[in-house]
Design a protein around this motif. Structure first.
Motif, PDB file in Angstrom:
ATOM      1  N   PHE A 132      68.654  -7.559  53.473  1.00  0.00           N
ATOM      2  CA  PHE A 132      67.517  -8.378  53.034  1.00  0.00           C
ATOM      3  C   PHE A 132      67.201  -9.508  54.012  1.00  0.00           C
ATOM      4  CE2 PHE A 132      69.083  -7.187  48.542  1.00  0.00           C
ATOM      5  CZ  PHE A 132      68.474  -5.944  48.657  1.00  0.00           C
ATOM      6  N   VAL A 145      64.259   0.247  46.641  1.00  0.00           N
ATOM      7  CA  VAL A 145      63.767  -0.997  46.046  1.00  0.00           C
ATOM      8  C   VAL A 145      64.320  -1.154  44.630  1.00  0.00           C
ATOM      9  CG1 VAL A 145      61.719  -2.284  45.357  1.00  0.00           C
ATOM     10  CG2 VAL A 145      61.702  -0.943  47.477  1.00  0.00           C
ATOM     11  N   LEU A 146      64.322  -0.044  43.876  1.00  0.00           N
ATOM     12  CA  LEU A 146      64.839  -0.090  42.508  1.00  0.00           C
ATOM     13  C   LEU A 146      66.342  -0.398  42.507  1.00  0.00           C
ATOM     14  CD1 LEU A 146      64.080   0.253  39.541  1.00  0.00           C
ATOM     15  CD2 LEU A 146      64.604   2.696  39.761  1.00  0.00           C
ATOM     16  N   ALA A 193      67.888  -2.182  44.699  1.00  0.00           N
ATOM     17  CA  ALA A 193      68.009  -3.597  45.017  1.00  0.00           C
ATOM     18  C   ALA A 193      67.732  -4.467  43.795  1.00  0.00           C
ATOM     19  CB  ALA A 193      67.062  -3.960  46.150  1.00  0.00           C
ATOM     20  N   ARG A 194      66.778  -4.064  42.966  1.00  0.00           N
ATOM     21  CA  ARG A 194      66.429  -4.867  41.787  1.00  0.00           C
ATOM     22  C   ARG A 194      67.453  -4.747  40.669  1.00  0.00           C
ATOM     23  NH1 ARG A 194      59.929  -3.401  41.301  1.00  0.00           N
ATOM     24  NH2 ARG A 194      59.237  -4.636  43.117  1.00  0.00           N
ATOM     25  N   THR A 195      67.929  -3.526  40.430  1.00  0.00           N
ATOM     26  CA  THR A 195      68.807  -3.289  39.283  1.00  0.00           C
ATOM     27  C   THR A 195      70.290  -3.439  39.611  1.00  0.00           C
ATOM     28  OG1 THR A 195      68.906  -0.910  39.726  1.00  0.00           O
ATOM     29  CG2 THR A 195      67.108  -1.727  38.302  1.00  0.00           C
ATOM     30  N   GLY A 196      70.635  -3.273  40.883  1.00  0.00           N
ATOM     31  CA  GLY A 196      72.042  -3.298  41.254  1.00  0.00           C
ATOM     32  C   GLY A 196      72.780  -2.029  40.905  1.00  0.00           C
ATOM     33  N   GLN A 219      70.806   4.767  42.875  1.00  0.00           N
ATOM     34  CA  GLN A 219      69.667   5.612  42.489  1.00  0.00           C
ATOM     35  C   GLN A 219      69.686   6.890  43.324  1.00  0.00           C
ATOM     36  OE1 GLN A 219      67.711   4.512  39.941  1.00  0.00           O
ATOM     37  NE2 GLN A 219      68.918   2.605  39.857  1.00  0.00           N
ATOM     38  N   GLN A 253      65.844   9.594  39.960  1.00  0.00           N
ATOM     39  CA  GLN A 253      64.479   9.130  40.196  1.00  0.00           C
ATOM     40  C   GLN A 253      63.661  10.249  40.830  1.00  0.00           C
ATOM     41  OE1 GLN A 253      63.476   6.265  39.054  1.00  0.00           O
ATOM     42  NE2 GLN A 253      65.548   5.571  38.456  1.00  0.00           N
ATOM     43  N   PRO A 269      73.225   0.043  46.243  1.00  0.00           N
ATOM     44  CA  PRO A 269      73.083  -1.386  46.566  1.00  0.00           C
ATOM     45  C   PRO A 269      74.366  -1.923  47.189  1.00  0.00           C
ATOM     46  CG  PRO A 269      73.416  -1.104  44.209  1.00  0.00           C
ATOM     47  CD  PRO A 269      73.270   0.280  44.781  1.00  0.00           C
TER      48      PRO A 269
END
Length: 589
Positions: free
Chosen positions: A229, A246-247, A249-252, A255, A270, A285
């Motif tokens: 980041f 991206v998902l 990174a947001r949820t930890g 995916q 996904q 992540p």
């Protein structure tokens, strides 16, 4: 005096006979009477052993009264526990003990005396033999018990072997079926251990990022992408990233983006990535202790991942996160410590007749910076103080303590005082300020109009002096102990005369100490490097000479400690007083 002995065996009888003879000797019974007593007692004891059972021998003695009758030693042999069935009374025998001050025994024939002495000597030999026999019996008992324990152990071992053989036979069929799976698990664990060791041994985050693709491609991934980041590379910062990354990174949470379910444990499925719809992606992540660092995106080496391989990759990403976080924290702390260290290093004063050159090099391996320092300043009397020191420990804490010691030394120097006195005051200051931290230092004072230099050391490597004719001396006078240790000390001053053209080298242990060889060979190498200089080099280019000293001394290994070197050279110039420091007040700092 009464003493009772129990008789059940021949050995007991022999011991009772010896005890009786010794008691008779202790009460002064003549040898012939002792021999008769021993013979009679032996005959009675043989009869008792023939009859069997348990017998007692009771020894009783009555001391002679002063001026009265002589003393008596009584020996009684009786059945243990009461009267015998046949009603026979106990066997008794008494011998007379000489009275106090009685005349000596009458002379007996030589043969009789010799026979009595021989019989009594045999009793003593019997006592020794009985003692040896008792020791042998104890040894035999010990070995018998040891053999018993060994037999028990062998029996237990046979039982364990039998149980193990049965368990092995029962598990043989299951082992054949699970062997392949165990080999795969071993391979994954070995890879994970080797990869973790490779990542965690580096404290350079750029190097860790370079190692990740080399570890994973081509066995576990076809392609590896690391999205950090806060990465400084603008190209990586502006590059597009899959929606799954991206998902993640947001949820930890990891995916999996593909046109089919991944069925991977702990991973969310996904839709396929719009950037590359035909290739499955695993986005993991990179989580640190305080904040997420980025996302690791992997493409499989084939159509999809084995679930166990995916679990291993997720664990590897977690360990890589820890390695990256440690590397960044290390680099951050190292940069701060090095910046603070360099900011606190003083500018060397310019002094007619005396030239100074200093070098500071931070450690290249580990966070071993922050503890070494040098300084040079004037005292109110016009003398010049040069100091070099080393604080135990490393990093920011050592750098801060170094700055406090440097400031304290300058403050103490305002009041004057010799190098030994200044070091003594620093010792007390450090002990009260930081009892669990120690330091070493050496101070040299150049006085105006005086070619004699006063110096003192506290737990520090000794100064090295090059004389004008090129010879080198190590000033190894006894130093004081380390500064700050829980010990009351008064550090002594030492003096040395410096002629024009002489050079005094002060340094820290990072310059000369190597773990494999110790510090003395390093001091010898420094002395050899100083001795190899042409006098003109030191006179005309002292800074260059300092660089040429560092080169050979530090080229043989990585620096796991920071290094300080301070050269003090007495000019040969004729326009100033050689080796003397002017005392005008305009030079005060």
């Amino acid at each position: 005096m009464t003493h009772t002995l129990r008789i059940t065996t021949v050995t007991d009888a022999a011991r009772a006979r010896v005890a009786t003879v010794r008691a008779a000797a202790a009460h002064g019974v003549p040898p012939l009477e002792r021999a008769r007593l021993a013979t009679a007692l032996s005959a009675r004891l043989r009869q008792c052993l023939t009859e069997g059972g348990t017998w007692t021998v009771v020894l009783g003695a009555r001391s002679p009264a002063p001026g009265g009758d002589a003393g008596t030693l009584h020996v009684t042999v009786a059945a243990a526990g009461g009267t015998r069935d046949d009603g026979e009374p106990p066997w008794r025998m008494s011998v007379t003990c000489p009275e106090a001050g009685a005349p000596p025994d009458p002379v007996v024939p030589d043969d009789t005396a010799l026979l009595a002495e021989a019989l009594l000597g045999a009793d003593e030999d019997t006592a020794v033999a009985l003692g040896k026999l008792a020791e042998q019996e104890e040894l035999v008992a010990f070995h018998r018990e040891e053999l018993h324990q060994t037999n028990q152990g062998v029996l237990a071992l046979h039982a364990d072997l039998d149980t193990a053989w049965r368990a092995q036979r029962e598990a043989f069929a299951a082992e054949r079926a699970a062997r392949t799976e165990a080999e795969e698990a071993r391979r994954r664990l070995r890879f994970l251990a080797d990869a973790s060791a490779l990542l965690t041994t580096s404290l350079n985050h750029e190097e860790i990022l370079r190692r990740l693709p080399d570890l994973l491609v081509p066995q576990y991934a076809d392609r590896v992408d690391v999205w950090l980041f806060d990465h400084e590379d603008e190209r990586l910062r502006s590059a597009p990233h899959p929606a799954a990354a991206v998902l993640a990174a947001r949820t930890g949470r990891p995916q999996y983006a593909a046109d089919h379910p991944g069925d991977l444990p702990g991973v969310d499925d996904q839709p396929p990535s719009a950037l590359n719809p035909g290739q499955p992606l695993l986005c993991v992540p990179l989580l640190a202790r305080r904040a997420p660092l980025g996302v690791l995106t992997l493409a499989p080496p084939g159509a999809r991942w084995d679930p166990d391989d995916a679990v291993m990759l997720i664990e590897l990403a977690r360990r890589a996160s820890v390695a990256l976080d440690n590397a960044r924290r290390f680099e951050h702390n190292r940069d701060i410590a090095e910046t603070l260290q360099r900011a606190l290093l003083t500018d060397l004063p310019t002094t007619p007749g005396l030239r100074l050159a200093a070098r500071y090099l931070p450690a290249t391996h580990g966070l071993n910076i922050g503890g070494d320092w040098y300084d040079a300043f004037r005292q109110p009397d016009g003398s010049l103080i040069t100091v070099i020191g080393d604080v135990t420990g490393h990093g920011l804490h050592a750098a801060v303590m170094m700055s406090q010691l440097r400031t304290a030394l300058r403050a103490y120097a305002v009041d004057g005082g010799s190098p030994g006195r200044l070091l003594t005051r620093l010792h007390v200051f450090l002990h009260h300020l930081q009892p669990d931290l120690f330091a070493t230092a050496v101070i040299a004072r150049f006085s105006p109009d005086d070619p004699t230099v006063t110096w003192a050391a506290a737990g520090h490597p000794p100064p090295v002096l090059r004389l004008p004719d090129g010879r080198v001396r190590v000033l190894d006078a006894k130093p004081g102990a380390m500064l700050g240790i829980p010990l009351r000390q008064e550090i002594e001053d030492h003096t040395v005369r410096l002629s024009p053209g002489a050079t005094l080298a002060l340094y820290t242990d990072g310059l000369v100490e190597r773990r494999a060889r110790g510090i003395d060979p390093g001091i010898d190498r420094l002395a050899a490097a100083l001795e190899a200089f042409d006098p003109a080099d030191l006179d005309t280019d002292l800074d260059g000479s300092a660089d040429r000293i560092l080169g050979p001394l530090l080229s043989d290994s990585e620096r796991d400690d920071d290094v300080c070197l301070l050269l003090c050279h007495i000019d040969r110039a004729a326009d100033g007083a050689p080796g003397r420091v002017p005392a005008d007040a305009d030079h005060l700092r």
